[in-house]
Design a protein around this motif. Structure first.
Motif, PDB file in Angstrom:
ATOM      1  N   HIS A 154      -3.597   0.135   5.995  1.00  0.00           N
ATOM      2  CA  HIS A 154      -3.675  -0.824   4.888  1.00  0.00           C
ATOM      3  C   HIS A 154      -5.123  -1.192   4.572  1.00  0.00           C
ATOM      4  CE1 HIS A 154       0.717  -2.180   5.859  1.00  0.00           C
ATOM      5  NE2 HIS A 154       0.651  -0.995   5.286  1.00  0.00           N
ATOM      6  N   HIS A 155      -5.948  -1.329   5.608  1.00  0.00           N
ATOM      7  CA  HIS A 155      -7.376  -1.604   5.394  1.00  0.00           C
ATOM      8  C   HIS A 155      -8.028  -0.455   4.630  1.00  0.00           C
ATOM      9  CE1 HIS A 155      -7.662  -5.295   7.630  1.00  0.00           C
ATOM     10  NE2 HIS A 155      -7.228  -4.758   8.758  1.00  0.00           N
ATOM     11  N   ILE A 156      -7.693   0.777   5.023  1.00  0.00           N
ATOM     12  CA  ILE A 156      -8.271   1.957   4.368  1.00  0.00           C
ATOM     13  C   ILE A 156      -7.870   2.011   2.897  1.00  0.00           C
ATOM     14  CG2 ILE A 156      -8.213   4.487   4.282  1.00  0.00           C
ATOM     15  CD1 ILE A 156      -7.943   4.438   7.365  1.00  0.00           C
ATOM     16  N   LEU A 157      -6.585   1.855   2.628  1.00  0.00           N
ATOM     17  CA  LEU A 157      -6.097   1.927   1.256  1.00  0.00           C
ATOM     18  C   LEU A 157      -6.698   0.821   0.392  1.00  0.00           C
ATOM     19  CD1 LEU A 157      -2.347   2.795   1.925  1.00  0.00           C
ATOM     20  CD2 LEU A 157      -4.101   4.309   0.980  1.00  0.00           C
ATOM     21  N   ASP A 158      -6.888  -0.342   0.986  1.00  0.00           N
ATOM     22  CA  ASP A 158      -7.463  -1.467   0.246  1.00  0.00           C
ATOM     23  C   ASP A 158      -8.885  -1.151  -0.221  1.00  0.00           C
ATOM     24  OD1 ASP A 158      -7.531  -4.216  -0.723  1.00  0.00           O
ATOM     25  OD2 ASP A 158      -8.906  -4.592   0.931  1.00  0.00           O
ATOM     26  N   LEU A 159      -9.709  -0.597   0.688  1.00  0.00           N
ATOM     27  CA  LEU A 159     -11.086  -0.256   0.309  1.00  0.00           C
ATOM     28  C   LEU A 159     -11.137   0.962  -0.604  1.00  0.00           C
ATOM     29  CD1 LEU A 159     -13.221  -0.870   3.543  1.00  0.00           C
ATOM     30  CD2 LEU A 159     -13.006  -2.287   1.509  1.00  0.00           C
ATOM     31  N   GLU A 160     -10.264   1.932  -0.363  1.00  0.00           N
ATOM     32  CA  GLU A 160     -10.271   3.139  -1.185  1.00  0.00           C
ATOM     33  C   GLU A 160      -9.890   2.860  -2.639  1.00  0.00           C
ATOM     34  OE1 GLU A 160      -9.347   6.815   1.904  1.00  0.00           O
ATOM     35  OE2 GLU A 160      -7.730   6.015   0.662  1.00  0.00           O
ATOM     36  N   SER A 161      -9.216   1.751  -2.894  1.00  0.00           N
ATOM     37  CA  SER A 161      -8.764   1.447  -4.251  1.00  0.00           C
ATOM     38  C   SER A 161      -9.928   1.268  -5.234  1.00  0.00           C
ATOM     39  CB  SER A 161      -7.903   0.178  -4.246  1.00  0.00           C
ATOM     40  OG  SER A 161      -8.669  -0.954  -3.848  1.00  0.00           O
ATOM     41  N   GLN A 162     -11.140   1.027  -4.699  1.00  0.00           N
ATOM     42  CA  GLN A 162     -12.299   0.831  -5.578  1.00  0.00           C
ATOM     43  C   GLN A 162     -13.124   2.109  -5.760  1.00  0.00           C
ATOM     44  OE1 GLN A 162     -15.481  -1.617  -3.605  1.00  0.00           O
ATOM     45  NE2 GLN A 162     -14.038  -1.658  -1.897  1.00  0.00           N
ATOM     46  N   TYR A 163     -12.698   3.204  -5.110  1.00  0.00           N
ATOM     47  CA  TYR A 163     -13.483   4.441  -5.146  1.00  0.00           C
ATOM     48  C   TYR A 163     -12.670   5.627  -5.669  1.00  0.00           C
ATOM     49  CZ  TYR A 163     -16.385   1.783  -1.816  1.00  0.00           C
ATOM     50  OH  TYR A 163     -17.155   0.827  -1.197  1.00  0.00           O
ATOM     51  N   ASN A 164     -13.401   6.674  -6.015  1.00  0.00           N
ATOM     52  CA  ASN A 164     -12.803   7.954  -6.390  1.00  0.00           C
ATOM     53  C   ASN A 164     -12.760   8.841  -5.140  1.00  0.00           C
ATOM     54  OD1 ASN A 164     -11.999  10.361  -7.683  1.00  0.00           O
ATOM     55  ND2 ASN A 164     -14.128  10.869  -8.202  1.00  0.00           N
ATOM     56  N   VAL A 165     -11.780   8.612  -4.282  1.00  0.00           N
ATOM     57  CA  VAL A 165     -11.701   9.312  -2.996  1.00  0.00           C
ATOM     58  C   VAL A 165     -11.194  10.740  -3.212  1.00  0.00           C
ATOM     59  CG1 VAL A 165     -10.642   9.350  -0.712  1.00  0.00           C
ATOM     60  CG2 VAL A 165     -11.332   7.167  -1.736  1.00  0.00           C
TER      61      VAL A 165
END
Length: 266
Positions: A154-165
């Motif tokens: 959940h921490h990963i998905l939360d931060l990834e939401s602001q990037y073009n992963v």
């Protein structure tokens, strides 16, 4: 532990603790005393540096004879008394004044890589690396937390939401036994975090060399907000020969290496 014990004993008398030393390879001394003292963040600490050149009781001939024996890593500390760099630093090309920069918003079209180094008993380490159109690389975010694998997802998905992963890589331990009913890789995938396994075999030395070259060429930068990554890059050192402390080995210490490992995987 000795430092803490001695400091505790000084509370009763309000005493002072003095160190006279040649600071070669003591990461805790660098982090807890030298940096706070030199930066002024801790007004209770005063740092005094002295050069061997100022010693009037040793002849110039003997000084020069000794200086010729010093390595490049030792000259700043043994001759000039400066704790500018740890002797035997793994990432010696990482320079705060060049490679540590203020954070900025990562443009939406920049690709970002997520690198995951999970642990059973230690905090998990996750690093986010953005790449500009000029191929400059920026460590733009990090996670360093002890939690369940589900919470980590959940921490990963939360931060990834602001990037073009564009890719996720993970340490191979993620699919080993010992995580519970299923592997950590499966746990992450159940929460929507699919990963590829990092290529590790025989690549550690070359990975360290590449990272150092990127720092030297000013093509790799660390955001000031990535405190754990910065700390590891400053403090990870190579092992020393137990019989001869002056001899630095080729293998890095397995300390301060969680974020740097994640960086190498990318």
């Amino acid at each position: 532990e000795i430092y803490i014990a001695v400091s505790r004993g000084l509370m009763k008398s309000g005493g002072h603790l003095w160190y006279s030393c040649t600071p070669l390879h003591q990461p805790w001394l660098y982090e807890e005393i030298y940096l706070p003292g030199m930066s002024g963040k801790n007004s209770d600490i005063a740092i005094f540096e002295g050069s061997t050149d100022e010693n009037i009781y040793i002849s110039e001939k003997e000084k020069e004879r000794f200086f010729k024996r010093l390595t490049e890593d030792e000259i700043e500390t043994r001759r000039h008394g400066k704790f500018r760099h740890l002797s035997g630093r793994v990432f010696k090309e990482y320079q705060v004044e060049k490679n540590k920069i203020p954070p900025f918003d990562i443009p939406g079209h920049w690709p970002v890589w997520t690198s995951i180094d999970p642990h059973r008993n230690k905090p998990h380490a996750v690093l986010f690396l953005a790449v500009s159109p000029q191929n400059h690389k920026y460590v733009c975010n990090e996670i360093f937390i002890k939690c369940t694998i589900k919470e980590l997802a959940h921490h990963i998905l939360d931060l990834e939401s602001q990037y073009n992963v564009v890719n996720r890589l993970a340490d191979t331990s993620i699919q080993e036994e010992g995580w519970g009913r299923i592997s950590a890789r499966q746990m992450l995938e159940e929460e929507g975090v699919r990963v590829k396994l990092a290529q590790k075999k025989n690549l550690k030395s070359s990975g360290i060399m590449l990272i150092n070259q990127l720092f030297k060429d000013e093509e790799l930068f660390i955001f000031e907000t990535c405190a754990r990554t910065h700390r590891e890059l400053m403090l990870q050192v190579y092992k020393r020969n137990r019989r001869d402390e002056a001899q630095i080995m080729e293998e890095a210490e397995k300390k301060w290496d969680e974020m740097s490992d994640a960086l190498r995987y990318i």
